[in-house]
Design a protein around this motif. Structure first.
Motif, PDB file in Angstrom:
ATOM      1  N   GLN A 150       0.805  -4.242  -4.592  1.00  0.00           N
ATOM      2  CA  GLN A 150       2.225  -4.538  -4.420  1.00  0.00           C
ATOM      3  C   GLN A 150       3.042  -3.359  -4.957  1.00  0.00           C
ATOM      4  OE1 GLN A 150       2.560  -8.427  -6.383  1.00  0.00           O
ATOM      5  NE2 GLN A 150       2.870  -9.342  -4.358  1.00  0.00           N
ATOM      6  N   LEU A 198      -3.869  -6.081  -5.134  1.00  0.00           N
ATOM      7  CA  LEU A 198      -4.296  -7.120  -4.197  1.00  0.00           C
ATOM      8  C   LEU A 198      -5.748  -6.970  -3.774  1.00  0.00           C
ATOM      9  CD1 LEU A 198      -1.069  -6.993  -2.021  1.00  0.00           C
ATOM     10  CD2 LEU A 198      -1.672  -8.781  -3.667  1.00  0.00           C
ATOM     11  N   HIS A 218       9.715 -11.745  -5.728  1.00  0.00           N
ATOM     12  CA  HIS A 218       8.292 -11.997  -5.989  1.00  0.00           C
ATOM     13  C   HIS A 218       7.419 -11.814  -4.749  1.00  0.00           C
ATOM     14  CE1 HIS A 218       8.873 -14.621  -9.865  1.00  0.00           C
ATOM     15  NE2 HIS A 218       9.198 -13.351 -10.036  1.00  0.00           N
ATOM     16  N   THR A 219       8.019 -11.827  -3.569  1.00  0.00           N
ATOM     17  CA  THR A 219       7.220 -11.749  -2.336  1.00  0.00           C
ATOM     18  C   THR A 219       7.937 -10.904  -1.283  1.00  0.00           C
ATOM     19  OG1 THR A 219       8.288 -13.654  -1.304  1.00  0.00           O
ATOM     20  CG2 THR A 219       6.343 -14.109  -2.674  1.00  0.00           C
ATOM     21  N   THR A 220       7.146 -10.435  -0.328  1.00  0.00           N
ATOM     22  CA  THR A 220       7.712  -9.710   0.815  1.00  0.00           C
ATOM     23  C   THR A 220       8.697 -10.598   1.568  1.00  0.00           C
ATOM     24  OG1 THR A 220       5.704  -8.375   1.033  1.00  0.00           O
ATOM     25  CG2 THR A 220       7.109  -8.537   2.970  1.00  0.00           C
ATOM     26  N   GLN A 221       8.371 -11.871   1.672  1.00  0.00           N
ATOM     27  CA  GLN A 221       9.258 -12.793   2.390  1.00  0.00           C
ATOM     28  C   GLN A 221      10.610 -12.880   1.701  1.00  0.00           C
ATOM     29  OE1 GLN A 221       8.610 -14.163   5.462  1.00  0.00           O
ATOM     30  NE2 GLN A 221      10.805 -14.572   5.324  1.00  0.00           N
ATOM     31  N   GLU A 222      10.624 -12.886   0.373  1.00  0.00           N
ATOM     32  CA  GLU A 222      11.903 -12.906  -0.341  1.00  0.00           C
ATOM     33  C   GLU A 222      12.707 -11.631  -0.073  1.00  0.00           C
ATOM     34  OE1 GLU A 222      10.903 -15.780  -4.210  1.00  0.00           O
ATOM     35  OE2 GLU A 222      11.247 -13.633  -4.515  1.00  0.00           O
ATOM     36  N   THR A 249       6.993  -2.928   0.305  1.00  0.00           N
ATOM     37  CA  THR A 249       6.558  -4.021  -0.570  1.00  0.00           C
ATOM     38  C   THR A 249       5.065  -4.002  -0.867  1.00  0.00           C
ATOM     39  OG1 THR A 249       6.297  -5.529   1.304  1.00  0.00           O
ATOM     40  CG2 THR A 249       8.430  -5.532   0.180  1.00  0.00           C
ATOM     41  N   GLU A 250       4.267  -3.458   0.054  1.00  0.00           N
ATOM     42  CA  GLU A 250       2.814  -3.349  -0.181  1.00  0.00           C
ATOM     43  C   GLU A 250       2.328  -2.008   0.311  1.00  0.00           C
ATOM     44  OE1 GLU A 250       1.331  -7.922   0.554  1.00  0.00           O
ATOM     45  OE2 GLU A 250       0.091  -6.271   1.353  1.00  0.00           O
ATOM     46  N   LYS A 301       0.988  -6.985  -8.498  1.00  0.00           N
ATOM     47  CA  LYS A 301      -0.420  -7.375  -8.315  1.00  0.00           C
ATOM     48  C   LYS A 301      -1.208  -6.295  -7.579  1.00  0.00           C
ATOM     49  CE  LYS A 301       0.481 -12.291  -8.120  1.00  0.00           C
ATOM     50  NZ  LYS A 301       1.949 -12.046  -8.093  1.00  0.00           N
ATOM     51  N   MET A 310       6.580  -7.577  -8.677  1.00  0.00           N
ATOM     52  CA  MET A 310       5.530  -7.573  -7.637  1.00  0.00           C
ATOM     53  C   MET A 310       4.478  -6.551  -8.074  1.00  0.00           C
ATOM     54  SD  MET A 310       7.709  -7.965  -4.073  1.00  0.00           S
ATOM     55  CE  MET A 310       6.215  -7.979  -3.055  1.00  0.00           C
TER      56      MET A 310
END
Lengths: 461, 461
Positions: B114, B102, B52-56, B209-210, B100, B98
């Motif tokens: 994303q 942004l 769900h996130t870049t951090q993940e 990721t983005e 969205k 992912m």
């Protein structure tokens, strides 16, 4: 800490044997290869080698790599960022004699040239085929130099920069390996894009010896237009509105009132000394007329007055004279001085703010300045006038430009849209790219040039 | 020789803890992530993780890197070259959630998304701002997937491919380091062009990721034109002449007579079953009309007949229907079969020869085929029909395509203009790039992903 490398007599003899004796340690030759158009103090190489072939470049690099001798490529010496300065001595590798246009392919709209070909000579040659090469930095640079800095110019908004116009390269790696990257095709998705990695790598990854370029058919008709604005912000906003409108502008340049003043003085003209936008349109006679009308309407919305347009060749060149002469007019307004150019680029929405901030910071300094730029790309230059006989001015200018650049980066911009990093913007690059990207760049540098012989002291600290 | 990696129960638990339990070893989920639109036999991953996130993504990669677990990113699964197949097991990292959008910046003509956003959803969303995203591969791919393969489409001739339209990336390296590359500016010359290195690297250097994309204002007017030709060679020559003329075509596509036959059958149409060129023009009402006239004149010089043009929306879509439906019409003409697509691109001067050669080689084979393509870019596809129930056909098709690709490379072309290398074209890439460039690519791969966990078996053997 690296130290300066001086070649031994044996090394000079060995290298000379690789290039039919074309190695020089003559002081005036060293001097000529120790400076460019930047304000950095000159640094002489230990020797200058003139190469004639890719194979010679390979032989020289192979030797230098095994003897830890730094190598800096030299073309026309027109860098604005100290790219060609041999900061750690060693060899200045002069490619200017590799000046052959190897192939002109009108059907493919491509040309293949050696790295030492200069852009104006190329354009002169291919014009008889009805073609032109679009990238036009101010100087008559070599194609090799333009490739290595990722150069751009006034037509980038329509035709792209070197990144979009280099299709294929022959390049020599630090260890002498000759590689070819890319293909002479308009589309390519085969493996890593090594061409675009080497374009703009400033001679730190490889030395480029041959380049295949995209060229364009000379447009049927060119027209020019000019409009003056009450304030600098009005002119910038008008330029952004033109970009958004989708009109196919070929050039869109901005000059502040100071630039016009300088040109009036330099060329004995009587142009209105106001913030000015210049446009160029390429296409059919009908389309350039239509484009000019749309631009006139948009300019008027932002207070643009005194609109002139023409598709007559002589008049068109005259309208653009102010832009072409702005750099030299700026310098000649201050005899004996020189100009240092900034190279900020920002997202279009931040352009008015960025130009206003630049003007404000420079107005508060003691240095004369003018501002102009490729506004449709969000890229603009401040020319800051300094006295080469007062080297103490340089740190003050550096503080000023770094102050401005920090603000530009904070608003999402870049420290360099087209001039490159060279020796003076390394700390700005570090701020802009961040530690993660810097580490990736450095790991690529180390993978390709493990001994660090290629243009040391540039891009990386 | 690499072997397939199956995750242990402990590893599954540890990875699940990093992503709120979004890890699956359900057989139907594995199955869904073990195939794409290529003809390669399916290969299941050992587990599928939804992030769900870049951090993940960073957390997962850090773990996988330290445990030597291969990771293949997954978006919409629309690759034509087996990019998403987990050839050595490990993790399929699903980024489709992912999704969205942004940021939409109409003033900058940029959007930030994303990686899991699909191109059609993006276009639907930004159309209300008068904007469109130009890159249009056939499939409704994710922007992350299109970035990773360096995708292109029918509008590349005017608006560029992903290489020209990706300004900035957030990407995660094999060891979990999150980097940002590029800037949201139209020009950039700051250090190595990591953005364009990652674009087209097929998930082997980093996981994107983005993405910040360039978008364009929807043109005031669009017009379409179609012309039929006596032979395939005539049509190709006409297309090249149009490119040379400098007319600002937005699209220029070629369909052979077989494509038209298939579409007639599929859609109940009655189009003339001849080699056909389709054009699209974007601009003002006057300019699109002028463009269409110029194209009509050029087409006539090459025997083009039955010229139709329109700027009326419904009629325009109808003219282009044959192109949009060609792929599915080709497949539905052979129920139960599937199409394998080649992706050659050549310099324009070689295009007629390359298409003729392709037609000749395929005519001598037993496989039904049709040819179409983005002729103004020198890029064309042969759709070769195979029976998925006869896997013995695949080696025969592979021999055929490699035979054609060798000839394309020998004439200065590339094995892939827009689909990428993936798993099936590695030997073609080696021939095309040569050992020097392959070694450079591999040294970059090793510098950025020393353990080789990112999409192993793609690009490199």
């Amino acid at each position: 800490m690296r130290t300066r490398i001086e070649l031994t007599t044996d090394q000079i003899a060995a290298l000379g044997a690789l290039v039919d004796g074309r190695i020089s340690t003559n002081d005036s030759v060293l001097d000529l290869h120790g400076r460019d158009e930047s304000a950095f103090p000159p640094v002489k190489p230990s020797a200058v080698i003139t190469v004639h072939t890719t194979q010679e470049v390979s032989d020289v690099l192979k030797y230098c790599n095994s003897h830890d001798i730094p190598v800096v490529a030299f073309g026309a010496g027109t860098s604005l960022e100290g790219h060609v300065l041999p900061l750690f001595g060693g060899i200045s590798l002069d490619l200017s004699a590799m000046d052959k246009i190897l192939e002109i392919s009108p059907d493919d709209l491509t040309v293949r040239v050696q790295a030492g070909v200069k852009r104006m000579a190329l354009n002169k040659k291919i014009s008889s085929d009805g073609l032109f090469f679009s990238v036009d930095p101010g100087a008559d640079a070599t194609i090799g130099g333009m490739t290595s800095t990722g150069a751009a110019g006034t037509t980038t908004v329509r035709y792209g920069s070197m990144r979009e116009n280099v299709l294929k390269l022959t390049a020599v790696l630090a260890d002498g390996t000759i590689i070819e990257t890319g293909r002479e095709t308009r589309k390519l998705s085969a493996g890593y894009d090594l061409t675009r990695l080497i374009v703009g790598s400033e001679g730190t990854l490889a030395i480029v010896t041959e380049i295949t370029l995209r060229v364009f058919g000379i447009p049927e008709k060119m027209a020019a237009a000019v409009s003056r604005f009450p304030t600098l912000a009005d002119g910038v906003q008008a330029a952004i509105a033109v970009v958004r409108s989708g009109v196919a502008i070929a050039r869109c340049e901005f000059l502040d009132a100071q630039c016009i003043k300088n040109v009036n003085a330099h060329d004995g003209l009587n142009l209105e000394e106001a913030p000015t936008l210049l446009f160029e349109f390429h296409g059919s006679p009908r389309s350039v007329e239509e484009d000019a009308h749309v631009v006139q309407e948009i300019a008027a919305e932002f207070g643009g007055t005194n609109f002139e347009w023409t598709s007559e060749e002589g008049a068109r060149r005259k309208l653009w004279q102010a832009r072409h002469n702005a750099y030299w007019a700026g310098i000649s307004a201050h005899p004996g001085k020189r100009a240092i150019s900034t190279d900020a680029a920002v997202p279009l929405s931040k352009l008015a703010e960025a130009v206003a901030l630049t003007e404000k910071i420079l107005s508060q300094s003691a240095f004369p300045f003018s501002i102009l730029g490729h506004v449709a790309d969000g890229n603009f230059h401040a020319f800051i006038i300094t006295d080469p006989n007062k080297p103490e001015e340089l740190p003050a200018v550096r503080d000023l430009t770094h102050h401005m650049t920090d603000a530009i980066i904070d608003m999402g911009g870049t420290c360099t849209g087209e001039h490159g990093i060279g020796a003076g913007k390394i700390s700005s690059l570090e701020k802009e790219a961040g530690p993660g990207s810097m580490a990736v760049m450095l790991s690529i540098k180390k993978a390709l040039d493990p001994k660090g012989i290629l243009n040391p002291g540039k891009i990386f600290a």
